[in-house]
Write an enzyme that holds these catalytic residues in place. Structure first.
Site, PDB file in Angstrom:
ATOM      1  N   HIS A 240      -7.093   2.252   7.159  1.00  0.00           N
ATOM      2  CA  HIS A 240      -6.713   2.446   5.922  1.00  0.00           C
ATOM      3  C   HIS A 240      -7.051   1.498   4.714  1.00  0.00           C
ATOM      4  CE1 HIS A 240      -4.789   4.734   2.329  1.00  0.00           C
ATOM      5  NE2 HIS A 240      -4.561   3.387   2.110  1.00  0.00           N
ATOM      6  N   CYS A 241      -7.925   1.530   4.102  1.00  0.00           N
ATOM      7  CA  CYS A 241      -8.526   0.368   3.238  1.00  0.00           C
ATOM      8  C   CYS A 241      -7.688   0.408   2.072  1.00  0.00           C
ATOM      9  CB  CYS A 241      -9.963   0.404   3.126  1.00  0.00           C
ATOM     10  SG  CYS A 241     -10.688  -0.903   2.193  1.00  0.00           S
ATOM     11  N   ILE A 242      -6.894  -0.925   1.914  1.00  0.00           N
ATOM     12  CA  ILE A 242      -6.118  -1.031   0.532  1.00  0.00           C
ATOM     13  C   ILE A 242      -7.045  -0.998  -0.666  1.00  0.00           C
ATOM     14  CG2 ILE A 242      -4.140  -1.538   1.911  1.00  0.00           C
ATOM     15  CD1 ILE A 242      -4.610  -4.511   1.079  1.00  0.00           C
TER      16      ILE A 242
END
Length: 389
Positions: A240-242
């Site tokens: 999950h890329c912030i």
């Protein structure tokens, strides 16, 4: 994310001041309920009939009023850093810590937030604005070079939009059946590409074992994982890329890597143009670390400081891009690498840059072919959908 964050709120949990009727105006707490209170206030305001559009409602739903101090302070801190060489080192070194501190102070309870995406896009447009207003008028940059930087920036935004379309969420059995029925009747289902490919793929392997997710209770194929931020399972979950506020999975992994590559190349090219204009008699690497002539004017000092700032960001993205390319070469996802490290089942390769799990790798060439064509080579259909598909 820790498991404690998945628990529902307990009755004895303290009530936020934004939710308390007595202290309605006391929104000085260190939580993200300030954003929700402000959004509720905007929604409750009476508006003329027909004046509120769906776009405005969507903006209100995603509004984060706590982002305003960061967006105001970033240019101010860069201006302060441009005063002196040593002051620039101090400010730019402390800037990442200040951003993380503010993030954890105001957005710690948010599962998904536009904080980092907004900050990155704002920084990108601010750097481009300085490039157009300060560097181009100096006459050292040709029209072709300006068009190249502009094209790279536009292409980065377009690729980011494509990446944000979705990672490929695993749909329940009922949703997949409904999608297939709509297609047979001439409808166009809205299920994401990875999910539809997995539901309609004709490749059936007896070795593929589906398992049930313990959190969202859906049957998922091998290499799919549950994202605790999005609270859904994703096909071939990488991480999950912030920075894009989205998962990276089977449906958007390729566009994510291309976005990284285009941004890194555009940023390096832009930094080179800026340094060549500000320090024409020095080598680019030397000019990046020491160019005292730029501090004679505030505008050139600010551009030089922003080149520093862009270099720091680009260095981090280069590392991320290298890790992604190595993971693709070994046919391993970031999630699988973390699981292999936790279970001590993987081997560290290339000084720890990649973890070889040995489960899916079929050689460098075949790994890249699988990555480039994985949307057409999804897993087998869900158990129970064999008669439907």
């Amino acid at each position: 994310m820790q498991w404690e964050k998945l628990k529902p709120p307990e009755p004895d949990d303290p009530l936020c001041c934004c939710e308390c009727d007595i202290y309605r105006c006391s929104c000085c707490c260190d939580c993200d309920d300030l954003d929700e209170a402000f959004a509720r206030w905007l929604k409750d305001r009476p508006a003329p009939r027909g004046s509120r559009s769906a776009v405005l409602d969507a903006l209100i739903d995603h509004l984060e009023i706590s982002m305003i101090p960061v967006l105001l302070l970033l240019p101010l801190l860069l201006q302060v850093a441009a005063w002196h060489y040593l002051l620039g080192i101090v400010v730019l070194t402390a800037l990442p810590s200040l951003v993380l501190w503010y993030y954890y102070s105001t957005h710690r309870k948010k599962r998904r937030t536009l904080f980092f995406l907004t900050l990155s896009l704002y920084s990108l447009f601010y750097m481009y604005y300085l490039f157009i207003t300060e560097i181009v008028p100096r006459g050292d940059v040709s029209h072709l070079q300006v068009c190249t930087v502009t094209s790279g920036m536009v292409l980065t935004i377009v690729l980011l939009i494509v990446t944000k379309r979705g990672p490929g969420f695993v749909a329940p059995v009922a949703s997949l059946r409904e999608t297939h029925t709509n297609r047979e009747q001439g409808g166009n289902g809205t299920t994401q590409s990875a999910a539809s490919c997995a539901a309609t793929s004709a490749k059936k392997s007896p070795n593929t074992k589906w398992n049930k997710c313990a959190l969202c209770n859906v049957m998922r194929p091998p290499r799919a994982g549950h994202c605790r931020t999005c609270q859904r399972c994703v096909y071939r979950l990488d991480h999950h890329c912030i920075w894009i506020n989205s998962c990276v999975g089977q449906a958007n992994h390729r566009s994510f890597v291309v976005t990284l590559a285009v941004f890194v190349l555009t940023s390096l090219y832009g930094i080179g143009l800026v340094l060549s204009s500000l320090c024409p008699r020095q080598h680019l690497v030397t000019a990046l670390f020491y160019c005292p002539a730029v501090y004679s004017q505030p505008s050139t000092a600010l551009c030089f400081t922003c080149a520093w700032f862009s270099s720091i960001v680009t260095t981090g993205l280069i590392y991320l891009l290298v890790v992604q390319l190595l993971n693709i070469s070994f046919n391993v996802t970031e999630r699988e690498s973390l699981l292999a490290l936790r279970n001590k089942t993987g081997r560290s390769r290339l000084r720890g840059l990649v973890i070889d799990t040995g489960q899916h790798s079929r050689g460098f060439y075949k790994n890249w072919v699988e990555f480039l064509t994985m949307a057409d080579a999804s897993g087998s259909p869900q158990p129970g959908l064999t008669n439907v598909v």
